[in-house]
Design a protein around this motif. Structure first.
Motif, PDB file in Angstrom:
ATOM      1  N   THR A  84       0.827  -1.198   0.000  1.00 41.32           N
ATOM      2  CA  THR A  84       0.000   0.000   0.000  1.00 41.32           C
ATOM      3  C   THR A  84       0.865   1.254   0.000  1.00 41.32           C
ATOM      4  OG1 THR A  84      -1.686  -1.212   1.226  1.00 41.32           O
ATOM      5  CG2 THR A  84      -1.863   1.182   1.203  1.00 41.32           C
ATOM      6  N   ALA A  85       1.942   1.240   0.780  1.00 40.94           N
ATOM      7  CA  ALA A  85       2.831   2.406   0.812  1.00 40.94           C
ATOM      8  C   ALA A  85       3.470   2.646  -0.548  1.00 40.94           C
ATOM      9  CB  ALA A  85       3.906   2.206   1.874  1.00 40.94           C
ATOM     10  N   CYS A  92       1.297   9.773  -5.166  1.00 43.63           N
ATOM     11  CA  CYS A  92       1.744  11.123  -4.806  1.00 43.63           C
ATOM     12  C   CYS A  92       2.719  11.664  -5.844  1.00 43.63           C
ATOM     13  CB  CYS A  92       2.388  11.123  -3.421  1.00 43.63           C
ATOM     14  SG  CYS A  92       1.211  10.951  -2.085  1.00 43.63           S
ATOM     15  N   PHE A  93       3.597  10.796  -6.359  1.00 40.00           N
ATOM     16  CA  PHE A  93       4.521  11.239  -7.401  1.00 40.00           C
ATOM     17  C   PHE A  93       3.765  11.684  -8.650  1.00 40.00           C
ATOM     18  CE2 PHE A  93       6.788  10.278 -11.318  1.00 40.00           C
ATOM     19  CZ  PHE A  93       7.866  11.133 -11.188  1.00 40.00           C
ATOM     20  N   ALA A 118       7.002   8.291   1.583  1.00 38.79           N
ATOM     21  CA  ALA A 118       6.244   7.049   1.428  1.00 38.79           C
ATOM     22  C   ALA A 118       7.076   5.987   0.714  1.00 38.79           C
ATOM     23  CB  ALA A 118       4.953   7.309   0.653  1.00 38.79           C
ATOM     24  N   GLY A 119       7.902   6.389  -0.242  1.00 34.37           N
ATOM     25  CA  GLY A 119       8.771   5.439  -0.931  1.00 34.37           C
ATOM     26  C   GLY A 119       9.808   4.831  -0.003  1.00 34.37           C
ATOM     27  N   PRO A 132       9.940   1.155  -9.908  1.00 27.81           N
ATOM     28  CA  PRO A 132       9.358   2.503 -10.013  1.00 27.81           C
ATOM     29  C   PRO A 132       9.130   3.162  -8.658  1.00 27.81           C
ATOM     30  CG  PRO A 132       8.213   1.016 -11.486  1.00 27.81           C
ATOM     31  CD  PRO A 132       9.138   0.175 -10.649  1.00 27.81           C
ATOM     32  N   VAL A 133       8.765   2.391  -7.641  1.00 26.92           N
ATOM     33  CA  VAL A 133       8.566   2.969  -6.307  1.00 26.92           C
ATOM     34  C   VAL A 133       9.901   3.409  -5.728  1.00 26.92           C
ATOM     35  CG1 VAL A 133       7.893   2.428  -3.928  1.00 26.92           C
ATOM     36  CG2 VAL A 133       6.443   1.742  -5.809  1.00 26.92           C
ATOM     37  N   ILE A 134      10.954   2.702  -6.065  1.00 27.10           N
ATOM     38  CA  ILE A 134      12.264   3.092  -5.565  1.00 27.10           C
ATOM     39  C   ILE A 134      12.749   4.358  -6.267  1.00 27.10           C
ATOM     40  CG2 ILE A 134      14.700   2.415  -5.514  1.00 27.10           C
ATOM     41  CD1 ILE A 134      13.684  -0.490  -5.153  1.00 27.10           C
ATOM     42  N   MET A 135      12.618   4.406  -7.579  1.00 30.10           N
ATOM     43  CA  MET A 135      13.246   5.496  -8.328  1.00 30.10           C
ATOM     44  C   MET A 135      12.411   6.768  -8.412  1.00 30.10           C
ATOM     45  SD  MET A 135      15.355   3.611 -11.298  1.00 30.10           S
ATOM     46  CE  MET A 135      16.125   5.132 -11.748  1.00 30.10           C
ATOM     47  N   LEU A 136      11.149   6.684  -8.762  1.00 32.07           N
ATOM     48  CA  LEU A 136      10.370   7.896  -9.028  1.00 32.07           C
ATOM     49  C   LEU A 136      10.134   8.756  -7.788  1.00 32.07           C
ATOM     50  CD1 LEU A 136       7.899   6.497 -11.697  1.00 32.07           C
ATOM     51  CD2 LEU A 136       9.939   7.894 -12.044  1.00 32.07           C
TER      52      LEU A 136
END
Length: 157
Positions: A84-85, A92-93, A118-119, A132-136
């Motif tokens: 979820t996070a 948000c991004f 959040a990431g 994508p969650v790590i980078m963006l």
């Protein structure tokens, strides 16, 4: 069964000295030195380029550390968020990027910081492994940090 229960749990501590950590340290030090050149370069265009390149290197160092952390705990990278996070960080991004050039563009700075937080939370607490969650979100956090520090330390003419 939840996603966290399906993943293998590691009881051993993460290795402190891996080649990725050395690369990240080198990139981070290089980024700080290049960004610091902003204050000694007389040409404003070159100074702006140094500032941007320095924060690009800091972003690369952050991604190397986080990806190394994901690999060290035994997880494989994936394309879609698994927590979820992670979805909150990507949402948000995307919202911050969509609002960037609107009359409420300042809100995108807040969303960028929320996305980065959040990431980081998704990777550290929820064991997120989505690239994508790590980078963006980390990119948005780096951008906001560079922008705010640039306005505070350098300003514009």
């Amino acid at each position: 069964m939840s996603t966290l229960q399906q993943r293998p749990q590691t009881s051993s501590p993460l290795p402190a000295h891996s080649p990725g950590n050395r690369w990240a340290l080198g990139l981070g030090i290089g980024g700080l030195l290049v960004a610091a050149d902003t204050f000694v370069v007389p040409d404003p265009d070159v100074a702006g380029l140094c500032w941007t390149a320095g924060f690009a290197l800091l972003f690369a160092a952050t991604v190397v550390v986080v990806v190394g952390h994901v690999h060290a705990r035994g997880d494989h990278l994936s394309a879609l968020p698994t927590s979820t996070a992670g979805w909150v960080a990507l949402t948000c991004f995307a919202a911050g990027a969509a609002l960037l050039f609107t009359p409420v563009g300042e809100l995108s700075l807040v969303l960028g910081l929320v996305a980065a937080a959040a990431g980081v939370s998704a990777v550290s607490v929820s064991r997120e492994r989505s690239l994508p969650v790590i980078m963006l979100p980390l990119l948005s956090g780096t951008f906001v940090l560079a922008f705010l520090l640039g306005e505070l330390l350098i300003g514009h003419e």
